[in-house]
Structures are given as C-alpha cells and as structure tokens.
Design an enzyme around this catalytic site. Structure first.
Site, PDB file in Angstrom:
ATOM      1  N   GLY A 119      13.043  63.528   8.804  1.00  0.00           N
ATOM      2  CA  GLY A 119      12.690  63.102   7.454  1.00  0.00           C
ATOM      3  C   GLY A 119      12.233  61.660   7.477  1.00  0.00           C
ATOM      4  CG  PHE A 123      13.223  51.590   1.440  1.00  0.00           C
ATOM      5  CD1 PHE A 123      12.842  50.270   1.402  1.00  0.00           C
ATOM      6  CD2 PHE A 123      12.900  52.412   0.382  1.00  0.00           C
ATOM      7  CE1 PHE A 123      12.167  49.764   0.313  1.00  0.00           C
ATOM      8  CE2 PHE A 123      12.230  51.914  -0.711  1.00  0.00           C
ATOM      9  CZ  PHE A 123      11.854  50.584  -0.751  1.00  0.00           C
ATOM     10  CB  VAL A 126      16.290  60.940   8.284  1.00  0.00           C
ATOM     11  CG1 VAL A 126      17.549  61.759   8.554  1.00  0.00           C
ATOM     12  CG2 VAL A 126      16.491  60.054   7.057  1.00  0.00           C
ATOM     13  CE  LYS A 141      18.157  56.493   4.038  1.00  0.00           C
ATOM     14  NZ  LYS A 141      18.400  56.964   2.664  1.00  0.00           N
ATOM     15  CG  ASP A 229      15.624  58.341  -7.004  1.00  0.00           C
ATOM     16  OD1 ASP A 229      14.844  58.766  -7.884  1.00  0.00           O
ATOM     17  OD2 ASP A 229      15.257  58.069  -5.843  1.00  0.00           O
TER      18      ASP A 229
END
Ligand code: ATP
Length: 475
Positions: A119, A123, A126, A141, A229
């Site tokens: 992923g 920022f 992953v 991450k 979010d």
C-alpha cells in the site's frame, strides 16, 4: 493540492493556546478553500504548532484528570517522571507501551524481513513483513520523521490498539529518517476495493458493516480520540472479512466537550461543521453516514466536479430520500442516513443512538439471535414458528420479517414489501414503531424480505472518479 497535502495533518485542538492565529476570527464567513488557506501558510504555523504541541501534552495531563466520566485516555506523552523533558519526537514516541517499544533499540531488519509494498499513502509506504522469530506476517508502515505529527499517529494507534476493530500496532522501530510501524496484516484489502468489486450491498450487509464501524468509532470517542478521516479507504478487512479501522494520521485526542478547529478530512466525507472550522467527535458520525449512503445506493451523497462544488453540496444540498433509487431502500435505512447526515450537530444522531436504531437492531446478528431467543418462549403452544406471521393491517405496528432476512442474498424487492406500514402517515413515527414492532415480530417462512440495495452496481465513479479528481484525498 500540494498545499492541501501539507495541511493534511494540521488539525489542532482548542487545547492549543493560540488558535486565533491559526484560524482567523472571520473564518466563518470564508469559503472552504479560503478557510484552508490560512492553515497552509505554514512555516509560521509549524513553529507555533511545535510550541502548541508541548502545551497540548501538558494540558492533556491535566485534562486527563478533569475529563468527565466515560472518557478514558492513555497517559499523555511525557508524563513519565523518568522522561527527560523537551526531547521532541523521541520523547513522544517513548510514551508507547513496552510491547510496542520492544524494537526501538534494534533495527527493524534484525527482527523482520521486509517484503513487497502492499500500500502507498501520501505520507509513507506500507510493506509486507515477516517476523524472523515466529514467521508471522505483518504490515509495516514507514513514516518519514519530517512529517510533523508522526508521533501523534503512533501514540494514538498505541492508545487504541487492542480493540478488535482497530488495526493492532505490534511494534515501532526508529532509524535516522523514519519510524516503522509494525501492524497486524489486513489481508482482505480496503473496503473501498471491496465496494468497487461487489457493487451491491444488501441492507443486511450494510447494517452489519455500519454497526462494526460505529462500535469502533464509539470506542475511539470513549478513548478520547476523533478519527476525522472515516472513509472506505481507511477501513481494512481481514481475511475473514472483519473490518479494522486504520490510518490514524488525522486523528486527534479530544477531551469531553472540547472543540476542534483544524480543517482536515477527505472532501467527500467531510462534515459541514469542519468546513466552518469548529467541530467535535460528531464528524465521525457524518463520515460514517456518507459511507452508509454510498454502500446502499452506490454513489456519494455530496458530489461536484471541483472541491468548491463538493463543499457547497456538503453545506447546502438537500438530499431527496423519497424518489429514484431510494424507493428500493427501506424507510428505516433512509431514516438512519438522514439522521447521520444532519447538518445541525446537536440534532445529529450519536454513536450510541446509531447502535440502538431499529434498522441496525433489526439487521444485526445479535438482534436476530436475541429475537429468536425471545420468540422461543412465546411459541410454547406448539405452533411451529414458521407458521406464525403478522398480517399487514392487523397488528398496530406492522412489520413483516421473514426468515429470508437472515440471508445475504440479493433479491431486489420493493422496500414496501418488506417494511409494510399501515399508511404513509405512519412514516414519522416509523422508527419508534419499528422498535416496538421488533419485540412483536414473528418469523415466517420463505418470503424474503428485501435484502438487497440497488440493483445497479456501485459505479467506479463513486470512489474512483472522486479519487481521480483528488476529492477523496485527505487534506
Ligand atoms: N495493516 C495493514 N494491512 C494491510 N494493508 C495495509 C495496512 N495498513 C495500511 N495498508 C495499506 O496501505 C495503504 C496506505 O496506508 P495508510 O492509509 O495507513 O497510509 P497513509 O499514508 O496514512 O494513507 P492516506 O494517503 O490514506 O492518508 C492502505 O490504503 C492499505 O492499502
């Protein structure tokens, strides 16, 4: 967009002593984009924010004590007397507990084999990783230390870790440039991708999913955290299909009654009060409402081909739940979405109320189990359960629920077939009526209740078009 990205992690709370300099006093009269503006001119903001963070940490210690019942928070960063003061990120990362601190002195490579990327966020990346000792797989991450609120994301993840609906943080490693967060692996991918693949969520499926999400949101709020979010990109799935809330990059700590001011979120999911710049944890309910809308009818409720248009829609578009695709959705489902997408925050439904909403109660497994348990003693006269049914027009609170409602099959039937009402006038009291009706319900043989959302698949556009326009991108 660069500016927006910089803004992404910039929300701050009232605990900061200088919010007026972050938000201009006349911000309420400004357009959403111009509201974002002041947050983006940010050398100044960064400096203030650093100072502010120290104040927030200090105030958090106090607010922990002052917090009203029901809000529980982890010890604020730096609260340990052995921690030397003022050491910035390192000190802050040190507030995570022993379990997640284990790896700090070692290099991540010593304990994990880092694998392929699974992923990519704005920022950090992953990657898949495998524990050398156990062979177990995790997601790693990596967050760049330059990202100023990285410590907050780590601290909040650690604070929330352990709840079955939150991605568990296993360990944190640090090198000169980055923090590496070793998390439980969610191999089922993102809810967003499942939505694109699946195309159709039955009310049964949507209700169960929403219930899981609201339980996590409630947990976050009870723990003094607002996610800010909520969107399907940030909901990950395990192989068994359980949802896990992820990406706490925008999350902030909040004490009871505290207001938040930073304009952050993802445009399509952002609550109207965020655009005004004064809000609370209720923004997460709005985000979940947008998600529920999208699950059931396959399109986002507030759309537009520019950020301004989306924001304008969020602030003023009146959703019509009475025609078109909504005719195939049950009235209780519509009622719940409407309550979640209420602009008046004081009127907007709370997490607890969502969990008690008849639509959720009706469709979630626990309720069905409870119902069947309740039904057994009532059926003590020897009549097979399957022969019992409510005849529309006879019972005062009519509701026809069939055993088919336990199934996840999609067979589109008009909502009026499954949620029968005596008359349209009963709509206003429908939710209350349903709550009563649920306790009187009988299960009848195979006429299936409406289980399916829209017949049309969720068009890619609902997410991907928005994504292409960067309207789903967090800011
Ligand atoms: N625990 C996990 N298991 C599996 N995949 C994960 C996990 N965490 C993150 N991912 C994948 O990595 C992607 C980015 O992760 P995340 O959203 O946490 O990063 P971000 O930089 O904060 O992203 P965003 O751009 O959404 O703000 C996710 O969309 C998901 O596909």
């Amino acid at each position: 967009m660069e500016l927006l990205r910089k803004k992404r992690k910039g929300g701050e709370t009232q605990a900061c002593s200088d919010p007026p300099e972050i938000l201009p006093s006349n911000h309420k009269s400004q357009s959403p984009l111009s509201i974002i503006g002041p947050h983006l001119s940010l050398e100044d903001y960064s400096r203030r924010k650093k100072k502010c963070k120290e104040e927030v940490a200090a105030e958090a210690a106090i607010s922990c004590k002052n917090r009203l019942t029901g809000i529980v928070t982890a010890p604020p960063c730096g609260s340990s007397s052995s921690d030397p003061p003022g050491r910035g990120l390192k000190r802050k990362i040190g507030c995570i507990d022993a379990a997640t601190r284990i790896g700090r002195k070692k290099k991540i490579e010593q304990e994990y084999v880092l694998g392929a990327a699974i992923g990519k966020g704005k920022f950090g990346s992953v990657r898949l990783c495998r524990c050398r000792a156990s062979g177990a797989e995790f997601a790693c991450k990596t967050l760049c230390k330059l990202e100023e609120t990285v410590h907050r994301e780590v601290e909040i993840m650690q604070h929330l870790s352990g709840h079955p609906g939150v991605v568990t943080l296993k360990a944190v490693y640090e090198d000169s440039d980055s923090f590496h967060l070793v998390m439980e692996l969610c191999s089922g991918g993102r809810l967003l991708d499942q939505m694109a693949r699946k195309g159709c969520y039955s009310e049964q499926q949507a209700a169960n999913l929403l219930r899981e999400l609201i339980l996590v949101i409630k947990y976050c709020h009870d723990m003094g955290v607002v996610h800010r979010d909520i969107k399907p990109e940030n909901i990950l799935l395990t192989t068994s299909g359980k949802m896990k809330l992820a990406d706490f990059g925008l999350a902030v700590r909040i004490s009871n009654g505290q207001r938040l001011f930073g304009v952050v979120g993802s445009p399509a999911y952002v609550a109207p009060e965020v655009l005004v710049g004064d809000y609370s944890e209720k923004v997460d309910i709005w985000g979940a409402g947008v998600l529920l809308h999208t699950l059931l009818v396959g399109v986002l409720p507030f759309r537009g081909d520019s950020l301004e248009a989306v924001f304008e829609a969020i602030k003023s578009v009146k959703l019509d739940f009475h025609s078109g695709i909504w005719e195939s959705v049950s009235r209780p489902a519509r009622d719940l979405i409407e309550r979640m997408l209420t602009r008046d925050v004081s009127e907007r439904i709370t997490a607890d109320e969502v969990l008690r909403h008849p639509w959720i109660l009706f469709y979630t497994e626990r309720t069905l189990k409870t119902l069947s348990m309740k039904l057994k003693p009532r059926n003590n006269v020897g009549v097979p359960v399957r022969q019992l049914t409510i005849t529309p027009g006879v019972e005062s609170n009519m509701i026809r629920i069939t055993s088919g409602s336990l199934s996840d099959d999609c067979s589109p039937v008009s909502s009026c077939d499954s949620w029968s009402c005596k008359s349209e006038e009963q709509d206003c009291g429908l939710v209350d009526a349903l709550a009563v009706a649920i306790s009187r319900v009988r299960i009848s043989e195979p006429k299936r209740t409406r289980l399916c959302g829209p017949t049309i698949p969720i068009p890619q556009e609902c997410s991907s078009n928005m994504k292409a326009n960067n309207l789903c991108t967090a800011f």
